[in-house]
Design a protein around this motif. Sequence first.
Motif, PDB file in Angstrom:
ATOM      1  N   GLN A 660       0.818  -1.221   0.000  1.00 21.73           N
ATOM      2  CA  GLN A 660       0.000   0.000   0.000  1.00 21.73           C
ATOM      3  C   GLN A 660       0.849   1.268   0.000  1.00 21.73           C
ATOM      4  OE1 GLN A 660      -2.689  -0.618   3.357  1.00 21.73           O
ATOM      5  NE2 GLN A 660      -4.225  -1.368   1.915  1.00 21.73           N
ATOM      6  N   PRO A 661       0.343   2.322  -0.632  1.00 22.20           N
ATOM      7  CA  PRO A 661       1.115   3.559  -0.772  1.00 22.20           C
ATOM      8  C   PRO A 661       1.515   4.228   0.538  1.00 22.20           C
ATOM      9  CG  PRO A 661      -0.623   3.515  -2.407  1.00 22.20           C
ATOM     10  CD  PRO A 661      -0.876   2.349  -1.492  1.00 22.20           C
ATOM     11  N   ILE A 662       0.724   4.070   1.611  1.00 24.62           N
ATOM     12  CA  ILE A 662       1.115   4.759   2.845  1.00 24.62           C
ATOM     13  C   ILE A 662       2.449   4.237   3.364  1.00 24.62           C
ATOM     14  CG2 ILE A 662      -1.214   5.401   3.547  1.00 24.62           C
ATOM     15  CD1 ILE A 662      -1.024   3.112   5.634  1.00 24.62           C
ATOM     16  N   ASP A 663       2.779   2.979   3.047  1.00 28.26           N
ATOM     17  CA  ASP A 663       4.070   2.449   3.473  1.00 28.26           C
ATOM     18  C   ASP A 663       5.209   3.096   2.699  1.00 28.26           C
ATOM     19  OD1 ASP A 663       3.880  -0.012   5.449  1.00 28.26           O
ATOM     20  OD2 ASP A 663       2.133  -0.073   4.144  1.00 28.26           O
ATOM     21  N   ALA A 664       5.006   3.334   1.407  1.00 27.83           N
ATOM     22  CA  ALA A 664       6.026   4.027   0.620  1.00 27.83           C
ATOM     23  C   ALA A 664       6.218   5.444   1.155  1.00 27.83           C
ATOM     24  CB  ALA A 664       5.626   4.052  -0.852  1.00 27.83           C
ATOM     25  N   LEU A 665       5.122   6.114   1.477  1.00 28.32           N
ATOM     26  CA  LEU A 665       5.203   7.461   2.029  1.00 28.32           C
ATOM     27  C   LEU A 665       6.019   7.474   3.315  1.00 28.32           C
ATOM     28  CD1 LEU A 665       4.434  10.443   2.467  1.00 28.32           C
ATOM     29  CD2 LEU A 665       2.251   9.642   3.413  1.00 28.32           C
ATOM     30  N   ASP A 714      -4.729   2.224  -5.387  1.00 25.43           N
ATOM     31  CA  ASP A 714      -4.732   1.894  -3.968  1.00 25.43           C
ATOM     32  C   ASP A 714      -3.672   0.880  -3.554  1.00 25.43           C
ATOM     33  OD1 ASP A 714      -6.711   3.674  -3.408  1.00 25.43           O
ATOM     34  OD2 ASP A 714      -8.327   2.214  -3.269  1.00 25.43           O
ATOM     35  N   GLY A 715      -2.921   0.331  -4.494  1.00 22.33           N
ATOM     36  CA  GLY A 715      -1.886  -0.644  -4.150  1.00 22.33           C
ATOM     37  C   GLY A 715      -1.871  -1.756  -5.173  1.00 22.33           C
ATOM     38  N   PHE A 716      -1.149  -2.827  -4.866  1.00 23.40           N
ATOM     39  CA  PHE A 716      -1.255  -3.962  -5.780  1.00 23.40           C
ATOM     40  C   PHE A 716      -1.378  -5.274  -5.028  1.00 23.40           C
ATOM     41  CE2 PHE A 716       3.358  -2.834  -5.944  1.00 23.40           C
ATOM     42  CZ  PHE A 716       3.907  -3.964  -5.367  1.00 23.40           C
ATOM     43  N   SER A 730      -3.848   8.416  -3.048  1.00 22.95           N
ATOM     44  CA  SER A 730      -3.515   9.601  -3.838  1.00 22.95           C
ATOM     45  C   SER A 730      -2.815  10.658  -2.992  1.00 22.95           C
ATOM     46  CB  SER A 730      -4.784  10.177  -4.474  1.00 22.95           C
ATOM     47  OG  SER A 730      -5.319   9.266  -5.419  1.00 22.95           O
ATOM     48  N   LEU A 731      -3.236  10.803  -1.736  1.00 25.23           N
ATOM     49  CA  LEU A 731      -2.570  11.751  -0.848  1.00 25.23           C
ATOM     50  C   LEU A 731      -1.170  11.277  -0.490  1.00 25.23           C
ATOM     51  CD1 LEU A 731      -5.616  12.596   1.425  1.00 25.23           C
ATOM     52  CD2 LEU A 731      -4.425  14.210  -0.079  1.00 25.23           C
ATOM     53  N   ALA A 732      -1.007   9.965  -0.311  1.00 27.00           N
ATOM     54  CA  ALA A 732       0.326   9.423  -0.036  1.00 27.00           C
ATOM     55  C   ALA A 732       1.273   9.741  -1.185  1.00 27.00           C
ATOM     56  CB  ALA A 732       0.250   7.918   0.197  1.00 27.00           C
ATOM     57  N   TYR A 733       0.784   9.597  -2.414  1.00 19.84           N
ATOM     58  CA  TYR A 733       1.605   9.916  -3.588  1.00 19.84           C
ATOM     59  C   TYR A 733       1.972  11.393  -3.612  1.00 19.84           C
ATOM     60  CZ  TYR A 733       2.747  11.208  -8.366  1.00 19.84           C
ATOM     61  OH  TYR A 733       3.365  11.743  -9.465  1.00 19.84           O
ATOM     62  N   LEU A 734       0.996  12.277  -3.406  1.00 22.22           N
ATOM     63  CA  LEU A 734       1.255  13.711  -3.513  1.00 22.22           C
ATOM     64  C   LEU A 734       2.163  14.216  -2.396  1.00 22.22           C
ATOM     65  CD1 LEU A 734      -2.271  14.972  -4.593  1.00 22.22           C
ATOM     66  CD2 LEU A 734      -0.219  14.841  -6.014  1.00 22.22           C
TER      67      LEU A 734
END
Length: 754
Positions: A660-665, A714-716, A730-734
């Motif tokens: 999930q993107p929040i982990d990348a953030l 939302d992830g993969f 989307s917020l995690a990406y931005l």
Amino acid sequence: MKIVYIGTYPPRECGIGIFTQSLYQSMVANPDISEVKISQKGQAVEGYVVAMNDHDLDYNYPEEVKFTIRQEHQRDYLKAVKYINLSGADICILEHEFGIFGGQNGMYILPMLHRLEIPLIVTLHTILEKPSYNEKAVLIQICKMAYKIVVMSHKAIEFLITIYKVDKNKIELIEHGVPEIQFDQLESKKGFKLENKKFLLTFGIISRNKGIETVIKALPKVIEKHPEVVYMVLGKTHPNVLHHSGEEYRNYLHLLVKTLNLKDHVVFLNEFIDENELFKYLSASDIYITPYLNEAQITSGTLSYAVGVGSAVISTPYWHATELLDEGRGRLFNFNDSEELSGILLELLGDPEALKEIRKKARDYGKTITWSKSGDKYVELAREVCAVNPQVFTRSETLIDPLLLPSFSLDHIKRLTDDTGIIQHAKFGIPNLKEGYCLDDNARALLMVLMDYQQTKNKQALALAPIYLSYIHYMQNEDGTFRNFLSFSRQFLDEVGSEDSFGRTIWALGYLLGNAPNDAYYQTGKLVFFDAAPNFEKLQSIRGIANTMLGVSYYLKANPNDESMSERLRNLAGKLITHFEANSSDGWQWFEPLLAYDNGILPLALLHAAEMLHEDKITEVALASMNFLTKITLKDGYLSIIGNENWYKKEGERSLFAQQPIDALAMILMYQQAFHLTKDKEYLTKLFSCFMWFLGENDLRMSLFDFETKGCCDGFESYGINRNQGAESSLAYLISYLIVLQAFEEFEEKELLS
């Protein structure tokens, strides 16, 4: 010889822009016949302009403007220098003024100049006697990179040598050029219906430091003896003043005129007029006045124009005026001294011969500083630099390349946002209204738009901020805790939200208190933050604790003397360290017996606490846990997030899917803070690798960013990309995108100012 000019440019209403255009036309093009100019040595001169834009405004530029840079957009500067290096230009002339370039004290221009592959000449329009650390460092770096530095006064040379330690052999004095436009005074007065008036004039961009009130206060005594006097203030309010304060100063001046009963004697012409019309007004004037409030004005184009046209000038003794009005070319009066100004005006208005003598001396001197003469000096200076073929400063490429990033866009966030808040979920790129809103996402959204506005001054971001802040305020309970979920019909769906959502909200509020765009937002954020503060010590969830620590740390950066809040941060850090010591062992340096979700937030919180508290134990645990997480997730050179399908239990197997993107953030934030603390460039490599997870450097080698919707998936999963584009992802990406730009700026600042 092909020259590229960097500066503001008409039709942008800016004094530097007028200078850039006049310099370009005097060196390159005859504006009437559009021919290439030939230097005194027979060398053809051609060129083009790179124009600086402000506040994302667009202008209808003339054809010589080949490229534009948005002031607060770092990527534009790097694109521009690539364009310049490939354009065949032989030399660059930069018009430098702190306020026209982006970043702190105009720092965004530095990476651009460091990548310039042709010699640089810089014209300095402002040289501060008492600069801040960064102002001084920025100017020193620009002077180091420039082969020649052009100034317009002897005082400027003195400052560069004594304050900025610039080699005097680098410095050239070329006075501010003056257009070769002349009008007859009587005919000009008739044209403005002023033939029976004593006409006093001040012109230029209007702001408080111009001291116009000094002249207005001097007028009553003058008008008693010379009722035919008319004073005109010609010029628009400075755009930065308009942006922040509106017409507050102009309204004050109007009120002062009314109070002193001068409405028949003072005229405000709120226009930005062309040079031809301006010189008619200058020629018509009996006396020109520059009443600036302090001496720190190294160059004044308005003063140069007034002297050039042969005006009788009265001025306060700022640096440029003391030089230009020397030898009887004008008169000086003390700063903010209306009484002295009244006396000089009465003296000169009563002595036409004295006025005539001042005008003659000014006109004679003006003939020596016309733009044709100044332009020729610049041409020959440029020719000399090119003939020397100086070695251009080069540097290695940075570890982060913002040009690899897609364009930043709030399109999807605006699509998800209504007047209540941000919708938490989406079906593909379409908001899923059935799922309503949640506190977590509105807190993240507030954080993101505040970061965006702080970095780029994006008005769209600022307009969204009160929506998210009001949602947070609405969801707060009387005891300071927060509800989390709200239906689309605005019905509460829980009594008390998770500790995670509480912590993320405190993070956003703490950031707001350290970076508030205005006082109204600050006061609201402060109210909600401190109403929630009694609950900080009650937190048990380690991620709720970590997120709260981030908010407290941002608050303390702006309020370092709040010992009570520092102690709260120390206690929260102690809780995380206790969890670390209870669960870590050889080969497992972590806070719990599994790696779950949002893992990087835990070392990140301790890294922030280490910065604020300066305690070795906190730093030790922060680095140990970060290194352990790095070994697990970056071992193959790209980010492989722990999947939340089954997570990664100690001595078990890690889940690969449901990344999930929040982990990348969290990883990106962690490495940014690690670089901030240690200055180790390797953390920037890791940071950028983690960001590229969004763009395809991941286990599936597929991009999560949707170039059509500008949202983030939302992830993969094991079957591929989850194409839904909710607020969290989307917020995690931005936020990650903005962190990359921040890290790039911090790296450049360290490299360029060291």
